[in-house]
Structures are given as structure tokens and as C-alpha cells.
Design a protein around this motif. Structure first.
Motif, PDB file in Angstrom:
ATOM      1  N   MET A 334       0.859  -1.172   0.000  1.00  0.00           N
ATOM      2  CA  MET A 334       0.000   0.000   0.000  1.00  0.00           C
ATOM      3  C   MET A 334       0.903   1.233   0.000  1.00  0.00           C
ATOM      4  SD  MET A 334      -1.269   0.788   3.840  1.00  0.00           S
ATOM      5  CE  MET A 334      -0.705   2.480   3.591  1.00  0.00           C
ATOM      6  N   THR A 335       0.383   2.349  -0.496  1.00  0.00           N
ATOM      7  CA  THR A 335       1.187   3.568  -0.544  1.00  0.00           C
ATOM      8  C   THR A 335       0.375   4.717   0.024  1.00  0.00           C
ATOM      9  OG1 THR A 335       2.543   4.988  -1.971  1.00  0.00           O
ATOM     10  CG2 THR A 335       0.503   4.168  -2.933  1.00  0.00           C
ATOM     11  N   GLY A 336       1.050   5.656   0.682  1.00  0.00           N
ATOM     12  CA  GLY A 336       0.352   6.815   1.237  1.00  0.00           C
ATOM     13  C   GLY A 336      -0.089   6.580   2.666  1.00  0.00           C
ATOM     14  N   GLY A 337      -1.031   7.371   3.120  1.00  0.00           N
ATOM     15  CA  GLY A 337      -1.409   7.388   4.526  1.00  0.00           C
ATOM     16  C   GLY A 337      -2.140   6.156   5.002  1.00  0.00           C
ATOM     17  N   GLY A 338      -2.792   5.428   4.104  1.00  0.00           N
ATOM     18  CA  GLY A 338      -3.505   4.214   4.488  1.00  0.00           C
ATOM     19  C   GLY A 338      -4.971   4.453   4.790  1.00  0.00           C
ATOM     20  N   PHE A 339      -5.621   3.436   5.377  1.00  0.00           N
ATOM     21  CA  PHE A 339      -7.059   3.469   5.663  1.00  0.00           C
ATOM     22  C   PHE A 339      -7.889   3.585   4.381  1.00  0.00           C
ATOM     23  CE2 PHE A 339      -4.821   5.588   9.196  1.00  0.00           C
ATOM     24  CZ  PHE A 339      -5.101   4.690  10.223  1.00  0.00           C
ATOM     25  N   GLY A 340      -7.356   3.077   3.277  1.00  0.00           N
ATOM     26  CA  GLY A 340      -8.002   3.252   1.975  1.00  0.00           C
ATOM     27  C   GLY A 340      -6.944   3.758   1.023  1.00  0.00           C
ATOM     28  N   GLY A 341      -7.373   4.346  -0.085  1.00  0.00           N
ATOM     29  CA  GLY A 341      -6.393   4.845  -1.037  1.00  0.00           C
ATOM     30  C   GLY A 341      -5.866   3.736  -1.928  1.00  0.00           C
ATOM     31  N   ALA A 342      -4.560   3.778  -2.219  1.00  0.00           N
ATOM     32  CA  ALA A 342      -4.038   2.921  -3.283  1.00  0.00           C
ATOM     33  C   ALA A 342      -2.918   2.009  -2.824  1.00  0.00           C
ATOM     34  CB  ALA A 342      -3.525   3.791  -4.427  1.00  0.00           C
ATOM     35  N   ALA A 343      -2.750   0.916  -3.593  1.00  0.00           N
ATOM     36  CA  ALA A 343      -1.575   0.065  -3.473  1.00  0.00           C
ATOM     37  C   ALA A 343      -0.789   0.192  -4.770  1.00  0.00           C
ATOM     38  CB  ALA A 343      -1.984  -1.385  -3.244  1.00  0.00           C
TER      39      ALA A 343
END
Ligand code: GLA
Length: 385
Positions: A334-343
Motif C-alpha cells: 500500500m502507498t500513502g497514509g492508508g485506511f483506503g487509497g491505493a496500493a
């Protein structure tokens, strides 16, 4: 004509002074380490946010965007009252550009002109690709030039973070702004978040026949609320318990003592940061010594640490990583802050269709929302178009 220019034309008869743009970013590795004074290795992507800007004589700033056709307006000398105290009166999207105007106006030594700013974004919002830093970066380089501030990229990144922390109210670090402002084609930015020194690290994905496949889970996240701030607080608690300024000051050798001092949850938050910092350093070394085909295990270890220790992954992100790996990715996380978003998955060029299909099938089988899949390439940072 760009979409930003036509939005600006709808707003004002004044001719545009120019169009500036800044990219979103993907973080290759180094997650939640930025606000712990640690290391990150992001790169800027090809998708950009454009800001068409014209100047005004009345000291006011107006912003309009393709997110919301209603212009938001303020007097420049009102911004100090607005941020941070009365930010709730400003529509959320407009806090980014107005927040940057507020942060940069503070750096001016004489009166600056009013501006009309029209924003159009190719960077998907809520996907963990930092559409927010792309807005901040585009507006920052535009105002730096129009207001003749002469600030460095580092100073513009600091202004962007100030806007995000105070005007938006999201307690984020400096990684995204730095990636958007300082990105270079085919390379990542190795940033020491304590000194803000950067090194450009060639990625060599193209020569190695690798693509970066993004799986946008379309589970949207917001860092102004909830989990992100909680994780940050846990890290600060961990640093206090270990009597250091920031978790950056710990190494893996300190983890045994940390385990003795801390409750299990705080310890696992700390362990993620400490091991993630080490993984960033290892990734930079491996990229230099062996090239990108050798970094897969580091990406996977990073994902496992976010899933199990930092607990910021989601079932969708875990499924994306797993499906991509089964279909031949050399690494994924996963990339970024987490809790959703993108991998992201690092995939040999010829396997991109199969990996995409595998992810789609896994999502359908699990009853998840259909993901958006696309590839990104490490690209240049913010500038005038
Ligand atoms: C968000 C923040 C960044 C960083 C990442 C996690 O993208 O804006 O500052 O903390 O999360 O690595």
C-alpha cells in the motif's frame, strides 16, 4: 486551451498570467516516517494538477476548481484571521489553495497583488496519490513567481505543509509536497525529513522492463480525521517513552528496550517506524547496487509492517498486494497514509494485463468495489507549463 485556462476565462476577463502545474506522487517506500523525522523515498507521477492564474488590483484572492464550480473569495489581508482559527468557514477543497496563499503571503516583504486561481486536477482525489500536494505545489510555484518571492523548493514545500497542517487541519508531514515540488523523471527523491536534504535516486524501471501498477481501491480516506492523527500521537508517545526527540533517533537495536517499556500497541507502532526507516535506507542501497528488480522483498516487508504493526491497511489493499504478487509482481505495498487509497505493484511490463485482471478478479470475488487500475511513471516536479 487547458481545462484550467477555460475555468479561469469563465471567472475573469483578465488574461491569464500563466499556467503552472504540479504532479501527484507515489511513495515507493517509507510510510508515516516523515513526521517522525525519518526517511522517505517517493516519486512524482505523470498525473498533474494545473493552476491557471491571473492577477487582480484589489488585493483579493478568488479560487475556482473543477471540483466545485462556485468560486471562493477572500481578501488577502483577511487570510491571517481565517487560518487557522476560522478555517471551517472555508469549503474544504479551497483551504488548499487559499492556505498556500496565506502561507506564502507571510514570506513576502512587500504588498502582493490579488489573484484569480483556476484549478483542474488529473490526480484522482482520495486515492492516496496526494492530489492535495499537487494543488499546493501548483499554486505555490505560481505565487512564488507572480509575487517574485524567490523561494527555494524546500521553502515552498514547507509552505505547503503549513497550509495542510493549519489551513486544512491535517497533521501530515512533508513528504508529499517535497515529491511534488522536487520530482525528476525516472527517479525517486530520497528525503531526510529532519534535515530536508534530498538526493535524487535513479529508479531504472524502464530499463528493467518494470511498470508501476496503481490499484486505487476507491475506499477514500481523509487525514484530517481519525486514524492518521492517532498514529501520529502514538509515535510521539513512543518517542517520549524512549526519551528521544523523534523515532528517527531509534535503531532496530533499541527495539528490545522499547518492548519492555511500552504497551503492545505503542510498541508495534514504534517498531513499524523504526524498521521502515531502515527499509528506506536498504532500498536506496539496493537500488544503487543491484537495481530495481532486487527491491521486491523490501516492498513486501513494508506492506506487512503496515498491515500488522501500524494497522493502516485495509482488506482491499491486502487483496491488491496478494493478487498482484500471485500474478507475477516483483513487489507490492500500500502507498500513502492508508485506511483506503491505493496500493502499488512493481510488475514486469508483459505481465501488467494479467496482474490487472488478477486484481479485478480478487476484488470481485471478495465483493469489493471495482478498483481503478492504471500505471504511473516517475516524472518531473512542479513548474510553469
Ligand atoms: C500522507 C501524508 C504524508 C505521509 C503519508 C504517510 O500522505 O500527507 O505526510 O505522512 O501520509 O507516509
Amino acid at each position: 486551451m487547458t481545462a484550467a485556462t477555460s475555468l479561469l476565462n469563465d471567472l475573469t476577463d483578465a488574461p491569464p498570467a500563466g499556467v503552472w502545474s504540479a504532479p501527484g506522487r507515489v511513495n515507493l517506500i517509507g510510510e508515516h516516517t516523515d513526521y517522525n523525522d525519518g526517511f522517505v523515498l517517493p516519486f512524482a507521477i505523470g498525473q498533474r494538477t494545473h493552476a491557471a492564474v491571473s492577477t487582480r488590483r484589489d488585493g483579493r484572492v478568488r479560487v475556482v476548481s473543477s471540483f466545485d464550480p462556485t468560486p471562493v473569495e477572500a481578501a488577502l489581508d483577511e487570510l491571517e484571521d481565517l487560518f487557522p482559527a476560522r478555517r471551517d468557514e472555508v469549503p474544504e477543497w479551497a483551504r488548499y489553495p487559499l492556505g498556500v496563499a496565506w502561507a506564502l503571503q507571510r514570506r513576502a516583504t512587500s504588498t502582493v497583488s490579488g489573484v484569480d486561481i483556476a484549478i483542474d486536477s488529473e490526480v484522482p482525489v482520495g486515492a492516496g496519490l496526494s492530489s492535495s500536494a499537487a494543488i499546493e505545489g501548483a499554486v505555490a510555484v505560481a505565487l512564488d513567481e507572480l509575487w517574485a518571492l524567490g523561494l527555494t523548493r524546500r521553502e515552498l514545500a514547507i509552505a505547503g505543509r503549513l497550509a495542510e497542517n493549519e489551513a486544512v487541519g491535517a497533521p501530515t508531514g512533508i513528504m508529499d509536497q517535497t515529491a511534488s515540488l522536487r520530482g525528476e523523471a525516472d527517479a525517486a527523491i530520497f528525503l531526510d525529513c529532519r534535515t530536508l536534504e534530498t538526493e535524487i535516486v535513479p529508479l531504472g524501471f524502464a530499463e528493467a522492463g518494470l511498470e508501476v501498477l496503481v490499484v486505487d481501491t476507491r475506499v477514500s480516506h481523509a487525514h484530517a480525521t481519525g486514524g492518521y492523527a492517532e498514529r501520529r500521537a502514538a509515535c510521539e508517545l513512543g518517542a517520549r517513552m524512549m526519551d528521544v526527540v523523534a523515532l528517527r533517533d531509534l535503531s532496530v537495536l533499541d527495539l528490545r528496550r522499547a518492548a519492555e517499556l511500552m504497551d503492545d500497541v505503542t510498541f508495534r507502532r514504534v517498531r513499524h517506524i523504526v524498521t521502515e526507516n531502515q527499509r528506506v535506507l536498504d532500498t536506496v542501497r539496493v537500488l544503487r547496487e543491484q537495481g530495481p528488480l532486487a527491491i521486491g522483498d523490501l516492498l513486501l516487508a513494508s506492506h506487512a509492517s503496515m498491515r500488522d504493526d501500524f494497522e493502516i491497511s485495509t482488506p482491499e489493499l491486502d487483496a491488491a498486494v496478494q493478487a498482484a504478487m500471485t500474478a507475477g509482481a516483483i513487489g507490492a505495498r500500500m502507498t500513502g497514509g492508508g485506511f483506503g487509497g491505493a496500493a502499488i505493484a512493481l510488475v514486469p511490463h508483459a505481465l501488467v494485463p494479467a496482474a490487472s485482471e488478477a486484481v479485478r478478479r480478487a476484488f470481485a470475488a471478495a465483493g469489493f468495489r471495482e478498483p481503478h487500475l492504471f500505471t504511473v511513471a516517475p516524472s518531473r516536479g512542479a513548474g510553469r507549463d
